[in-house]
Scaffold this active site. Structure first.
Site, PDB file in Angstrom:
ATOM      1  N   ARG A 131      -7.219  11.378  -6.857  1.00 26.34           N
ATOM      2  CA  ARG A 131      -8.027  10.167  -6.838  1.00 26.34           C
ATOM      3  C   ARG A 131      -9.463  10.410  -7.282  1.00 26.34           C
ATOM      4  O   ARG A 131     -10.077   9.595  -7.968  1.00 26.34           O
ATOM      5  CB  ARG A 131      -7.948   9.572  -5.426  1.00 26.34           C
ATOM      6  CG  ARG A 131      -8.988   8.574  -5.034  1.00 26.34           C
ATOM      7  CD  ARG A 131      -8.792   7.208  -5.686  1.00 26.34           C
ATOM      8  NE  ARG A 131      -9.673   6.265  -5.026  1.00 26.34           N
ATOM      9  CZ  ARG A 131     -10.981   6.170  -5.270  1.00 26.34           C
ATOM     10  NH1 ARG A 131     -11.522   6.933  -6.182  1.00 26.34           N
ATOM     11  NH2 ARG A 131     -11.725   5.308  -4.610  1.00 26.34           N
ATOM     12  N   ARG A 177      -3.963   6.321   0.142  1.00 26.41           N
ATOM     13  CA  ARG A 177      -4.507   7.431   0.929  1.00 26.41           C
ATOM     14  C   ARG A 177      -3.535   8.134   1.866  1.00 26.41           C
ATOM     15  O   ARG A 177      -3.830   9.223   2.337  1.00 26.41           O
ATOM     16  CB  ARG A 177      -5.738   6.968   1.704  1.00 26.41           C
ATOM     17  CG  ARG A 177      -6.925   6.777   0.787  1.00 26.41           C
ATOM     18  CD  ARG A 177      -8.043   6.086   1.491  1.00 26.41           C
ATOM     19  NE  ARG A 177      -7.672   4.720   1.855  1.00 26.41           N
ATOM     20  CZ  ARG A 177      -8.480   3.870   2.455  1.00 26.41           C
ATOM     21  NH1 ARG A 177      -9.697   4.251   2.806  1.00 26.41           N
ATOM     22  NH2 ARG A 177      -8.083   2.650   2.716  1.00 26.41           N
ATOM     23  N   ARG A 191       0.813  -1.220   0.000  1.00 25.04           N
ATOM     24  CA  ARG A 191       0.000   0.000   0.000  1.00 25.04           C
ATOM     25  C   ARG A 191       0.843   1.266   0.000  1.00 25.04           C
ATOM     26  O   ARG A 191       0.484   2.260   0.636  1.00 25.04           O
ATOM     27  CB  ARG A 191      -0.950   0.047   1.216  1.00 25.04           C
ATOM     28  CG  ARG A 191      -2.047  -0.965   1.196  1.00 25.04           C
ATOM     29  CD  ARG A 191      -3.265  -0.434   0.444  1.00 25.04           C
ATOM     30  NE  ARG A 191      -4.214  -1.516   0.212  1.00 25.04           N
ATOM     31  CZ  ARG A 191      -5.250  -1.774   1.005  1.00 25.04           C
ATOM     32  NH1 ARG A 191      -5.475  -1.036   2.037  1.00 25.04           N
ATOM     33  NH2 ARG A 191      -6.050  -2.764   0.719  1.00 25.04           N
ATOM     34  N   ASP A 223      -6.557  -3.952  -7.548  1.00 22.66           N
ATOM     35  CA  ASP A 223      -7.070  -4.532  -6.305  1.00 22.66           C
ATOM     36  C   ASP A 223      -7.230  -6.038  -6.486  1.00 22.66           C
ATOM     37  O   ASP A 223      -7.358  -6.513  -7.623  1.00 22.66           O
ATOM     38  CB  ASP A 223      -8.414  -3.899  -5.922  1.00 22.66           C
ATOM     39  CG  ASP A 223      -8.712  -4.101  -4.443  1.00 22.66           C
ATOM     40  OD1 ASP A 223      -8.351  -3.231  -3.633  1.00 22.66           O
ATOM     41  OD2 ASP A 223      -9.278  -5.152  -4.087  1.00 22.66           O
ATOM     42  N   TYR A 259     -14.452 -12.933   0.650  1.00 20.47           N
ATOM     43  CA  TYR A 259     -15.282 -11.779   0.285  1.00 20.47           C
ATOM     44  C   TYR A 259     -16.542 -12.215  -0.463  1.00 20.47           C
ATOM     45  O   TYR A 259     -17.628 -11.702  -0.238  1.00 20.47           O
ATOM     46  CB  TYR A 259     -14.487 -10.781  -0.568  1.00 20.47           C
ATOM     47  CG  TYR A 259     -13.457 -10.001   0.230  1.00 20.47           C
ATOM     48  CD1 TYR A 259     -13.854  -9.138   1.236  1.00 20.47           C
ATOM     49  CD2 TYR A 259     -12.102 -10.137  -0.021  1.00 20.47           C
ATOM     50  CE1 TYR A 259     -12.927  -8.424   1.975  1.00 20.47           C
ATOM     51  CE2 TYR A 259     -11.158  -9.427   0.712  1.00 20.47           C
ATOM     52  CZ  TYR A 259     -11.575  -8.572   1.709  1.00 20.47           C
ATOM     53  OH  TYR A 259     -10.660  -7.868   2.436  1.00 20.47           O
TER      54      TYR A 259
HETATM   55  O1  CP3 Z   1      -0.166  -2.252  -2.306  1.00 20.99           O
HETATM   56  C1  CP3 Z   1      -0.465  -1.393  -3.144  1.00 20.99           C
HETATM   57  O2  CP3 Z   1      -0.140  -0.193  -3.011  1.00 20.99           O
HETATM   58  C2  CP3 Z   1      -1.089  -1.804  -4.471  1.00 20.99           C
HETATM   59  C3  CP3 Z   1      -2.486  -1.616  -4.643  1.00 20.99           C
HETATM   60  C4  CP3 Z   1      -3.436  -2.489  -3.866  1.00 20.99           C
HETATM   61  C5  CP3 Z   1      -4.709  -2.042  -3.443  1.00 20.99           C
HETATM   62  N1  CP3 Z   1      -5.348  -3.090  -2.876  1.00 20.99           N
HETATM   63  C6  CP3 Z   1      -5.231  -0.677  -3.656  1.00 20.99           C
HETATM   64  C7  CP3 Z   1      -6.324  -0.204  -2.788  1.00 20.99           C
HETATM   65  C8  CP3 Z   1      -3.310  -3.818  -3.481  1.00 20.99           C
HETATM   66  C9  CP3 Z   1      -2.136  -4.754  -3.647  1.00 20.99           C
HETATM   67  C10 CP3 Z   1      -4.540  -4.193  -2.861  1.00 20.99           C
HETATM   68  C11 CP3 Z   1      -4.805  -5.558  -2.384  1.00 20.99           C
HETATM   69  C12 CP3 Z   1      -5.956  -5.789  -1.519  1.00 20.99           C
HETATM   70  N2  CP3 Z   1      -7.200  -5.293  -1.651  1.00 20.99           N
HETATM   71  C13 CP3 Z   1      -5.944  -6.675  -0.434  1.00 20.99           C
HETATM   72  C14 CP3 Z   1      -4.783  -7.483   0.013  1.00 20.99           C
HETATM   73  C15 CP3 Z   1      -3.829  -6.669   0.779  1.00 20.99           C
HETATM   74  C16 CP3 Z   1      -4.190  -6.508   2.224  1.00 20.99           C
HETATM   75  O3  CP3 Z   1      -4.541  -5.387   2.618  1.00 20.99           O
HETATM   76  O4  CP3 Z   1      -4.057  -7.482   2.940  1.00 20.99           O
HETATM   77  C17 CP3 Z   1      -7.229  -6.673   0.125  1.00 20.99           C
HETATM   78  C18 CP3 Z   1      -7.701  -7.450   1.326  1.00 20.99           C
HETATM   79  C19 CP3 Z   1      -8.017  -5.800  -0.675  1.00 20.99           C
HETATM   80  C20 CP3 Z   1      -9.455  -5.461  -0.519  1.00 20.99           C
HETATM   81  C21 CP3 Z   1      -9.619  -4.027  -0.214  1.00 20.99           C
HETATM   82  N3  CP3 Z   1      -9.535  -3.025  -1.167  1.00 20.99           N
HETATM   83  C22 CP3 Z   1      -9.824  -3.410   1.056  1.00 20.99           C
HETATM   84  C23 CP3 Z   1      -9.975  -4.142   2.348  1.00 20.99           C
HETATM   85  C24 CP3 Z   1      -9.863  -2.009   0.842  1.00 20.99           C
HETATM   86  C25 CP3 Z   1     -10.009  -0.905   1.867  1.00 20.99           C
HETATM   87  C26 CP3 Z   1     -11.362  -0.292   1.871  1.00 20.99           C
HETATM   88  C27 CP3 Z   1     -11.375   1.058   2.563  1.00 20.99           C
HETATM   89  O5  CP3 Z   1     -11.664   2.040   1.884  1.00 20.99           O
HETATM   90  O6  CP3 Z   1     -11.070   1.104   3.762  1.00 20.99           O
HETATM   91  C28 CP3 Z   1      -9.670  -1.799  -0.549  1.00 20.99           C
HETATM   92  C29 CP3 Z   1      -9.617  -0.502  -1.234  1.00 20.99           C
HETATM   93  C30 CP3 Z   1      -8.276  -0.091  -1.717  1.00 20.99           C
HETATM   94  N4  CP3 Z   1      -7.479  -0.888  -2.499  1.00 20.99           N
HETATM   95  C31 CP3 Z   1      -7.619   1.153  -1.488  1.00 20.99           C
HETATM   96  C32 CP3 Z   1      -6.393   1.089  -2.178  1.00 20.99           C
HETATM   97  C33 CP3 Z   1      -5.358   2.157  -2.306  1.00 20.99           C
HETATM   98  C34 CP3 Z   1      -8.156   2.353  -0.668  1.00 20.99           C
HETATM   99  C35 CP3 Z   1      -9.446   2.891  -1.167  1.00 20.99           C
HETATM  100  C36 CP3 Z   1      -9.418   4.064  -2.125  1.00 20.99           C
HETATM  101  O7  CP3 Z   1      -8.478   4.863  -2.235  1.00 20.99           O
HETATM  102  O8  CP3 Z   1     -10.463   4.184  -2.801  1.00 20.99           O
END
Ligand code: CP3
Length: 321
Positions: free
Chosen positions: A18, A9, A5, A54, A129
């Site tokens: 974004r 954010r 990540r 994602d 999920y």
């Molecule tokens: O690591 C990185 O920087 C690469 C991009 C990436 C994202 N998600 C971008 C993202 C990666 C590798 C993921 C993987 C991902 N997504 C996982 C596995 C990693 C982990 O955290 O264990 C999981 C479980 C997800 C599912 C997911 N997507 C969640 C739980 C969330 C958070 C929701 C929230 O808003 O709290 C996301 C959204 C997400 N994916 C964001 C980002 C940067 C943030 C939301 C946004 O900016 O809109």
């Protein structure tokens, strides 16, 4: 070194571009996704980029009815519950279903002079999920299906493994030079259940991607008891979260595997002297072993100060030098 990540954010430049709406829309815009992937590279000077996408992108792209709700996470309209739902998981055709991901990779490979890491969600974590319908702490429905309907469970795992394989193959074909398989929530399982119900499908994904020759990182949270099995599944690098020292992790995985980790992301808000001490402790716990990718034990949280992450990169690079 890189940070899970690292884009997102915690960066003001991310929040500035974004926009509103689902992350799925941002991912579907290759110019935006390229820029977001590059932001932490410019700022931090990390050694690898990770694709901005994602783990639910493939299931979203084949029309399963999955969205990512800000502040919540992946949410499914109609959760996976019976064999009828298998037909909602048709095979992925990356060029047709996720052309924007491949265009983003093409852009990045042209721009970057460091490796790009591609990734996919492991079948178990994506299944959690689809079945729970939203992020869960207990995985009751997932575990119930696994144990009460093993045939349906393994059919689901097969489909999700196929999605991960095809997606990763396309990412590597377009220039990703390493991949990470995110089994973020596998730590909710006992070793016996992991071995029986989860390992075979993740092993198939890792084996198929092994044929491409790129290094494979296998990561989960709370997986201290599973590290040996996660290595056995076919990883070149095993991700370690913050609950276990790297020294202890080394006793649990074969000597030919590298480790990735494991600074606790929760410490990043602390004064620099405190963070510095923790960074040094991770490096020392690695004991000079050549197979170490410095990372966090899980992803950067939105409240992490970018200035601190900058200093972490400097510190790790200075230590290596
Ligand atoms: O690591 C990185 O920087 C690469 C991009 C990436 C994202 N998600 C971008 C993202 C990666 C590798 C993921 C993987 C991902 N997504 C996982 C596995 C990693 C982990 O955290 O264990 C999981 C479980 C997800 C599912 C997911 N997507 C969640 C739980 C969330 C958070 C929701 C929230 O808003 O709290 C996301 C959204 C997400 N994916 C964001 C980002 C940067 C943030 C939301 C946004 O900016 O809109």
């Amino acid at each position: 070194m890189w940070f899970m990540r690292q884009a997102g954010r915690s960066l003001p430049e991310y929040r500035a571009i974004r926009g509103e709406g689902s992350i799925n829309d941002a991912i579907a815009n290759p110019d935006l996704a390229t820029e977001i992937t590059l932001q932490p590279i410019r700022r931090y000077g990390v050694d690898a980029a990770i694709l901005y996408s994602d783990i639910v992108t493939p299931v979203h792209a084949i029309g399963f009815g999955m969205d990512v709700v800000p502040g919540v996470g992946p949410v499914v309209e109609k959760p996976f519950a019976s064999s009828d739902d298998l037909s909602r998981l048709r095979p992925l055709d990356p060029e047709a279903d996720t052309p924007y991901v491949l265009e983003t990779i093409d852009n990045l490979v042209a721009e970057l002079d460091i490796p790009l890491i591609g990734f996919a969600g492991a079948p178990f974590t994506v299944a959690s999920y689809l079945i729970e319908g939203r992020p869960s702490r207990t995985y009751h429905n997932t575990k119930t299906m696994m144990k009460a309907r093993p045939e349906l469970w393994f059919s689901l795992m097969d489909r999700l493994a196929d999605l991960a394989i095809v997606s990763l193959q396309s990412q590597v074909a377009h220039g990703a030079e390493a991949i990470q398989l995110f089994d973020s929530w596998a730590g909710s399982l006992s070793a016996a259940d992991y071995e029986k119900y989860v390992l075979p499908s993740s092993a198939r994904v890792l084996e198929e991607i092994g044929k491409t020759g790129v290094p494979r990182i296998h990561f989960g949270v709370g997986t201290g008891e599973l590290l040996g099995l996660m290595a056995q599944a076919g990883a070149d690098v095993v991700g370690v979260d913050f609950r276990l020292s790297l020294a202890e992790a080394r006793t649990r995985v074969p000597a030919d595997k590298a480790l990735q980790g494991n600074l606790d992301p929760a410490i990043l808000g602390a004064p620099w002297e405190v963070v510095e001490r923790e960074v040094d402790a991770v490096l020392e716990s690695n004991g000079g072993h050549p197979g170490h990718i410095f990372n966090l034990g899980h992803g950067v949280t939105p409240d992490s100060p970018p200035e601190t992450l900058e200093k972490v990169v400097e510190r790790v690079h200075a230590y290596r030098a």
